[in-house]
Design an enzyme around this catalytic site. Structure first.
Site, PDB file in Angstrom:
ATOM      1  N   ASP A 287       0.871  -1.241   0.104  1.00  0.00           N
ATOM      2  CA  ASP A 287      -0.110   0.140   0.033  1.00  0.00           C
ATOM      3  C   ASP A 287       0.728   1.273   0.133  1.00  0.00           C
ATOM      4  O   ASP A 287       1.844   1.400   0.459  1.00  0.00           O
ATOM      5  CB  ASP A 287      -0.807   0.000   1.336  1.00  0.00           C
ATOM      6  CG  ASP A 287      -1.798   1.260   1.479  1.00  0.00           C
ATOM      7  OD1 ASP A 287      -2.509   1.344   0.546  1.00  0.00           O
ATOM      8  OD2 ASP A 287      -1.587   2.031   2.474  1.00  0.00           O
TER       9      ASP A 287
ATOM     10  N   GLU B  76       1.540  -0.352  -5.022  1.00  0.00           N
ATOM     11  CA  GLU B  76       0.793   0.795  -5.349  1.00  0.00           C
ATOM     12  C   GLU B  76       1.620   1.952  -5.412  1.00  0.00           C
ATOM     13  O   GLU B  76       1.629   2.794  -4.529  1.00  0.00           O
ATOM     14  CB  GLU B  76      -0.539   0.802  -4.379  1.00  0.00           C
ATOM     15  CG  GLU B  76      -1.273   1.951  -4.834  1.00  0.00           C
ATOM     16  CD  GLU B  76      -2.194   2.637  -3.741  1.00  0.00           C
ATOM     17  OE1 GLU B  76      -3.100   3.094  -3.871  1.00  0.00           O
ATOM     18  OE2 GLU B  76      -1.654   2.514  -2.286  1.00  0.00           O
TER      19      GLU B  76
ATOM     20  N   ASP C  11     -10.322   2.468  -4.211  1.00  0.00           N
ATOM     21  CA  ASP C  11     -10.147   4.109  -4.075  1.00  0.00           C
ATOM     22  C   ASP C  11     -10.575   4.556  -5.313  1.00  0.00           C
ATOM     23  O   ASP C  11     -11.499   5.679  -5.502  1.00  0.00           O
ATOM     24  CB  ASP C  11      -8.575   4.343  -4.026  1.00  0.00           C
ATOM     25  CG  ASP C  11      -7.995   3.942  -2.975  1.00  0.00           C
ATOM     26  OD1 ASP C  11      -8.779   4.241  -1.978  1.00  0.00           O
ATOM     27  OD2 ASP C  11      -6.893   3.660  -3.055  1.00  0.00           O
TER      28      ASP C  11
END
Length: 408
Positions: free
Chosen positions: A189, A214, A295
């Site tokens: 993340d 990410e 997201d």
């Protein structure tokens, strides 16, 4: 799986990336924590396996200050809003039985403190495992550690990965997730938040079968989206490089370009070199393609893929090089027709043995038409322009609204 040795996978970090035949499912959205999630997913494992997914990215499994899991505190507690440790382990067991790997969401850029320390900030972790002091927190976010080696995630203490004691503890925790809990893959993340060299160290130590980071920053815009996104994809490629090439990365460049291209600008899908314009065109074996995630889509919708073009999007990423990812919502919440069309495309990809490194020849990239031949054994078109392959050796494999795929 074309001679892929399962037993060897356990120790060989690079095996899955070399094999190049992964298809991932993101197994949650922003609202999943409200719906007894581990139990829900457990009931879907047989369908996930039958559909051909190799790995399912699960939401953060550790105790968190926010129900979605992205404000972790006690990393060793596996009781979260997604369900108890017991239910998580039942899910992981079921996935193992069906030979689908579980991908853990690794949130180690930041961590919510338990007690006040230096400057009256909640930057200590007394009373829970990994009971770090203020030196574990970067000086830019209220700690006594060094400056961050990346961008700040605001409003919460950011972890200082330059500290040896911090890295030692994180490595032990990752090994525990990998070897004791039973996660096999990792998703990192907010990878912009700390240097990719630490990701390399963590992967080398914990030995996940597959990893993806990410690294998400803004595409290049001047008024609208620029045609040339080379600097954007180069930043993602640089991140992958610094992980020692051990991690793949989400291809945010392809997502940004594809969702504009589908609005009648298919010329965007061929770069100035005649290649795909995202990370897929530069380093396909490390490019994890996707249309939406928790997201960009779901109820947050920060950067949503146009909903009327979802199947054209999947017709692109599921026929192309790279490592495609399907989003939970599209697969399970958009009705049986969408689910079955996606499965059909996955099936064709597998039957024609298209992999992350398959060759690609882009034939058309007009305003209303894109077509390409992939691996010399599959061809496809998207857009409302009419097109079909000239050669008689091609047979229609599947088609839908504004897309078609043929095979030899």
């Amino acid at each position: 799986m074309s001679g892929f040795d399962e037993s060897n996978q356990q120790t060989d970090i690079g095996a899955a990336i070399r094999n190049g035949r992964e298809i991932l499912l993101q197994g949650f959205n922003w609202e999943s924590h409200k719906h007894d999630w581990w139990r829900n997913l457990e009931s879907k494992v047989p369908d996930i396996a039958k559909s051909g997914f190799t790995s399912v990215w699960l939401p953060p499994a550790t105790q968190s200050f926010a129900p979605e899991g992205y404000l972790p505190q006690n990393l060793y507690s596996l009781n979260s809003s997604y369900g108890s440790e017991h239910l998580l382990k039942a899910l992981l067991q079921k996935m193992k039985q069906y030979k689908v790997r579980a991908m853990a969401d690794i949130v180690i850029n930041h961590r919510v403190g338990t007690t006040q320390g230096h400057g009256g900030m909640y930057n200590r972790y007394d009373g829970i495992p990994l009971s770090w002091n203020e030196h574990a927190v970067t000086s830019c976010t209220g700690g006594l550690g060094n400056r961050s080696t990346g961008d700040n995630f605001n409003g919460v203490p950011n972890i200082d990965h330059t500290q040896h004691f911090v890295r030692k503890d994180i490595k032990s925790w990752l090994q525990w997730l990998r070897n004791t809990v039973g996660f096999q893959d990792f998703r990192f993340d907010f990878a912009r938040g700390y240097s990719a060299k630490y990701v390399k160290e963590y992967i080398e130590e914990a030995k996940p079968i597959f990893s993806v980071g990410e690294y998400w920053d803004s595409c290049n815009y001047s008024g609208g989206l620029d045609y040339n996104q080379d600097s954007h994809r180069q930043r993602i490629v640089n991140w992958i490089d610094i992980t020692g090439q051990l991690s793949a990365a989400f291809d945010f460049t392809t997502k940004g370009i594809l969702q504009e291209a589908l609005k009648g600008q298919f010329w965007r899908l061929r770069d100035s070199q005649g290649k795909p314009p995202g990370v897929m065109g530069m380093w396909p074996s490390r490019a994890v393609t996707f249309l939406d995630n928790h997201d960009t889509g779901s109820t947050q919708a920060h950067w949503p893929f146009p909903s009327n073009h979802i199947m054209q999007g999947y017709a692109y990423i599921l026929t192309h090089p790279g490592i495609p990812t399907v989003f939970y919502d599209h697969f399970y919440d958009w009705g049986a027709s969408t689910h079955d069309q996606i499965v059909k495309l996955m099936d064709i990809r597998k039957r024609q043995d298209i992999n992350s490194r398959s060759s690609i020849r882009i034939l058309e990239a007009q305003p209303n038409l894109y077509s390409a031949i992939i691996g010399e054994k599959l061809c496809m078109k998207i857009g409302d322009g009419s097109w079909s392959p000239a050669d008689k050796e091609w047979t229609l494999a599947t088609s839908g609204h504004r897309y078609a795929v043929w095979h030899k």
